[in-house]
Design a protein around this motif. Structure first.
Motif, short mmCIF file in Angstrom:
data_model
loop_
_atom_site.label_atom_id
_atom_site.label_comp_id
_atom_site.label_asym_id
_atom_site.label_seq_id
_atom_site.Cartn_x
_atom_site.Cartn_y
_atom_site.Cartn_z
N ILE A 189 0.86 -1.18 0.00
CA ILE A 189 0.00 0.00 0.00
C ILE A 189 0.90 1.24 0.00
CG2 ILE A 189 -1.59 1.41 1.37
CD1 ILE A 189 -3.06 -0.83 0.08
N ALA A 190 0.64 2.16 -0.94
CA ALA A 190 1.33 3.44 -0.98
C ALA A 190 0.31 4.52 -1.33
CB ALA A 190 2.45 3.42 -2.01
N GLU A 191 0.64 5.76 -1.05
CA GLU A 191 -0.28 6.86 -1.31
C GLU A 191 -0.44 7.07 -2.82
OE1 GLU A 191 0.22 11.54 -1.07
OE2 GLU A 191 0.06 10.67 0.95
N THR A 192 -1.63 6.87 -3.32
CA THR A 192 -1.92 7.07 -4.73
C THR A 192 -3.43 7.15 -4.93
OG1 THR A 192 -1.44 6.24 -6.96
CG2 THR A 192 -1.98 4.58 -5.30
N HIS A 193 -3.86 7.66 -6.06
CA HIS A 193 -5.27 7.75 -6.45
C HIS A 193 -6.11 8.56 -5.46
CE1 HIS A 193 -4.42 5.02 -9.65
NE2 HIS A 193 -4.25 3.97 -8.88
N LEU A 194 -5.49 9.52 -4.77
CA LEU A 194 -6.27 10.30 -3.80
C LEU A 194 -7.25 11.23 -4.50
CD1 LEU A 194 -3.67 11.16 -1.02
CD2 LEU A 194 -5.11 9.14 -1.32
N ASP A 195 -7.00 11.56 -5.77
CA ASP A 195 -7.96 12.38 -6.51
C ASP A 195 -9.28 11.63 -6.71
OD1 ASP A 195 -6.57 10.58 -8.14
OD2 ASP A 195 -6.82 11.80 -9.94
N TYR A 196 -9.23 10.31 -6.74
CA TYR A 196 -10.42 9.47 -6.91
C TYR A 196 -11.04 9.13 -5.56
CZ TYR A 196 -13.24 5.47 -8.55
OH TYR A 196 -14.27 4.60 -8.83
N HIS A 197 -10.21 8.68 -4.64
CA HIS A 197 -10.73 8.18 -3.35
C HIS A 197 -10.93 9.27 -2.31
CE1 HIS A 197 -10.56 3.89 -4.24
NE2 HIS A 197 -9.44 4.11 -4.89
N GLY A 198 -10.26 10.39 -2.45
CA GLY A 198 -10.41 11.47 -1.48
C GLY A 198 -9.43 11.41 -0.34
N TYR A 348 19.56 2.49 -20.73
CA TYR A 348 18.25 3.15 -20.70
C TYR A 348 17.20 2.15 -20.23
CZ TYR A 348 20.43 6.99 -23.21
OH TYR A 348 21.25 8.05 -23.55
N TYR A 349 16.41 2.54 -19.23
CA TYR A 349 15.36 1.68 -18.68
C TYR A 349 14.02 2.40 -18.71
CZ TYR A 349 18.48 -1.97 -16.90
OH TYR A 349 19.37 -3.01 -16.79
N ASN A 350 12.99 1.66 -19.11
CA ASN A 350 11.63 2.17 -19.19
C ASN A 350 10.82 1.64 -18.00
OD1 ASN A 350 8.96 2.84 -19.92
ND2 ASN A 350 8.78 1.02 -21.23
N ASP A 351 10.46 2.55 -17.09
CA ASP A 351 9.63 2.20 -15.94
C ASP A 351 8.39 3.09 -15.92
OD1 ASP A 351 9.25 0.60 -13.59
OD2 ASP A 351 9.90 2.27 -12.33
N SER A 352 7.75 3.21 -17.09
CA SER A 352 6.63 4.14 -17.23
C SER A 352 5.46 3.79 -16.32
CB SER A 352 6.16 4.16 -18.69
OG SER A 352 5.12 5.10 -18.89
N LYS A 353 5.36 2.54 -15.91
CA LYS A 353 4.25 2.12 -15.03
C LYS A 353 4.41 2.66 -13.61
CE LYS A 353 0.48 -0.17 -14.09
NZ LYS A 353 0.32 0.22 -12.68
N ALA A 354 5.58 3.26 -13.29
CA ALA A 354 5.78 3.84 -11.95
C ALA A 354 4.97 5.12 -11.84
CB ALA A 354 7.26 4.12 -11.71
N THR A 355 3.74 5.00 -11.34
CA THR A 355 2.81 6.13 -11.30
C THR A 355 2.65 6.73 -9.91
OG1 THR A 355 0.96 4.59 -11.11
CG2 THR A 355 1.54 5.33 -13.32
N ASN A 356 3.54 6.35 -8.98
CA ASN A 356 3.55 6.98 -7.67
C ASN A 356 4.99 7.01 -7.14
OD1 ASN A 356 3.98 4.38 -6.18
ND2 ASN A 356 1.92 3.96 -6.93
N TRP A 357 5.21 7.80 -6.10
CA TRP A 357 6.57 7.99 -5.62
C TRP A 357 7.20 6.70 -5.12
CZ3 TRP A 357 8.12 6.58 -0.85
CH2 TRP A 357 7.15 6.42 0.14
N ALA A 358 6.39 5.82 -4.53
CA ALA A 358 6.95 4.58 -3.98
C ALA A 358 7.54 3.71 -5.08
CB ALA A 358 5.88 3.82 -3.21
N ALA A 359 6.87 3.65 -6.24
CA ALA A 359 7.38 2.86 -7.35
C ALA A 359 8.69 3.43 -7.87
CB ALA A 359 6.35 2.80 -8.47
#
Length: 479
Positions: A189-198, A348-359
């Protein structure tokens, strides 16, 4: 809700088309429901509309009409990404109309047991690997859900001797009522999607709905290194199977010796011990599956992902001995710390799926040399201060873009990075990212790594993280 067959001649509203909306609307049409499909996009942006009308559905595009949800509506199935505050969903709540997401429908349809996998990070990698390991063990898996294939499609294909392996988001799980996976896994669990969940409370509550209907015969696979997962273990009715990279367990899967509590400090110093992945059955039995360096994917997080995947498979009935060989064949999934190329001594590495700071923190800790980080994207309200210590420890430069470019540059400045480049928007998103790659290449030296790990969702600039990742890879190949 009940089995889809029970909605024959009853009004079912499907809100949002896309893949899952088309799948579930088609399904209810076949079962004889009076299906109304609504999407706010214009008709020319809804290519599925013609086929749905041929199947008997009423299709309404271009907005949400006031009379969409009526007192005689038996069920509302909404696209997981549509917020609960939009008028049709709020109207359904007011009228007492049950609102679910597509995975609830699939659960009532599937003759196969379900493995549900969720978490803030590593869902797709772990889900993919579970599918591969179960396939190798002859368990007939079908992989679907948030990973790209609607779960309803998979449920209709499944037989009793299959296993449905489902990647599940918090958006999907929030819209469940009786969904019950045979094996449920919470990875982290990491902080993410707070715009959706509040707030985090709603986000966590949505995640742990995965376990709400499990019984004593089911399994909860939990990350023992995550405090929220440990709390979940106190309340579930199912059997708990923990996994860890930081603790030796009396029962479960773990790394031996454990990783230090401060992350991968020993690896950063070049003194990494030879680790193994170990299973203990809680009755004194112990099995070593393989060495960590046999996995073929870098980073402590991938060791954790492999351990999680193996634990899920053991919960599904695979013996530990069956896993050793297939685990040696695991490879990185596209857009998840994916090696792209080496040029002039720079990787060069592609980690585009990292959509939060923890990733992004996990990705940074996977490399020992200097890292030129490309980051930035949709602003969801985070200040990214959690990245400060890992930026100080692992990064030599930052190239920032997107809505959060200023925030990330500020954190990099506080971390003491000597080189910080802010890329202002070009004529379009693709041009902006290509410029960012060129700037990163100029900052990198032989032995360095250029890493796209945005810490943010892509939607301020791109349609998806996949599009962002593909443009990054193409840019790197064409330097």
């Amino acid at each position: 809700m009940n089995h889809p067959a029970s909605y024959k001649n009853r009004r079912v509203v499907v809100l949002g088309m896309a893949k899952s909306g088309f799948s579930v609307a088609s399904l209810f049409c076949r079962y004889g429901a009076n299906v109304v499909v609504n999407d706010k996009k214009d008709r020319d942006q809804c290519p599925e509309a013609d086929e749905l009308e041929r199947l008997g559905a009423t299709v309404i595009c271009g907005g949400h009409p006031d009379d969409l949800i009526t007192p005689d509506t038996a069920l509302l199935v909404k696209n997981p990404g549509i917020p609960y505050r939009v008028p049709p969903v709020a109207k359904a709540a007011e009228l007492g109309v049950e609102t679910v997401t597509e995975i609830e429908v699939a659960y009532h349809l599937s003759p196969a047991p379900i493995i549900g996998i969720t978490g803030s990070n590593a869902k797709t990698t772990t889900t993919t690997w579970v599918g591969q390991l179960l396939e190798a063990a002859g368990m007939n898996p079908i992989v679907a859900g948030n990973i790209g294939r609607p779960l309803c499609d998979a449920a209709q294909e499944a037989a009793a001797d299959n296993w449905l392996v489902a990647e599940l988001s918090s958006f999907q799980l929030k819209g469940t009522a009786s969904f019950r996976p045979r094996v449920a896994a919470l990875l982290n669990i990491a902080e993410t999607h707070l715009d959706y969940h509040g707030d985090m409370d709603d986000y966590i509550a949505s995640k742990i709905k995965l376990f709400a209907n499990q019984t004593e015969g089911d399994w909860a696979v939990l990350n023992w290194d995550d405090p929220v997962c440990r709390q979940v273990a106190q309340s579930v009715r199912s059997q708990v199977l923990p996994f860890s990279i930081r603790e030796r367990l009396e029962r479960g899967l773990f790394a031996e010796p454990p990783y230090p509590a401060d992350g991968a400090a020993l690896e950063a110093e070049g003194h990494a011990p030879v680790r193994t992945i170990v299973w203990r059955d809680g009755r004194g039995g112990e099995t070593t599956l393989l060495r960590e360096d046999e996995l073929g994917v870098p980073g402590a997080h991938n060791t954790a992902n492999a351990i999680a995947a193996a634990a899920i498979c053991i919960a599904a009935g695979v013996s530990p001995e069956q896993l050793s060989g297939p685990m040696r064949s695991l490879r990185a999934v596209e857009h998840r710390l994916e090696f792209v190329r080496e040029r002039n001594g720079v990787k060069y590495y592609n980690d585009s799926k990292a959509t939060n700071w923890a990733a992004t923190a996990i990705a940074l800790r996977s490399f020992r040399g200097g890292v030129v980080l490309i980051a930035g994207g949709l602003d969801r309200g985070s200040d990214y201060m959690e990245l400060l210590p890992v930026l100080r420890e692992r990064a030599k430069a930052l190239v920032a873009l997107g809505e959060t470019r200023g925030k990330l540059a500020r954190v990099a400045e506080l971390a003491g990075l000597a080189a910080i480049k802010i890329v202002e928007p070009e004529k379009d998103a693709e041009s902006t990212l290509r410029k960012a790659v060129r700037e990163a290449a100029l900052l990198a030296e032989p032995g360095d790594t250029v890493l796209l790990s945005p810490s943010c969702a892509s939607w301020d600039m791109f349609a998806s993280y996949e599009e962002r990742g593909r443009i990054f890879k193409d840019s790197a190949h064409n330097l």
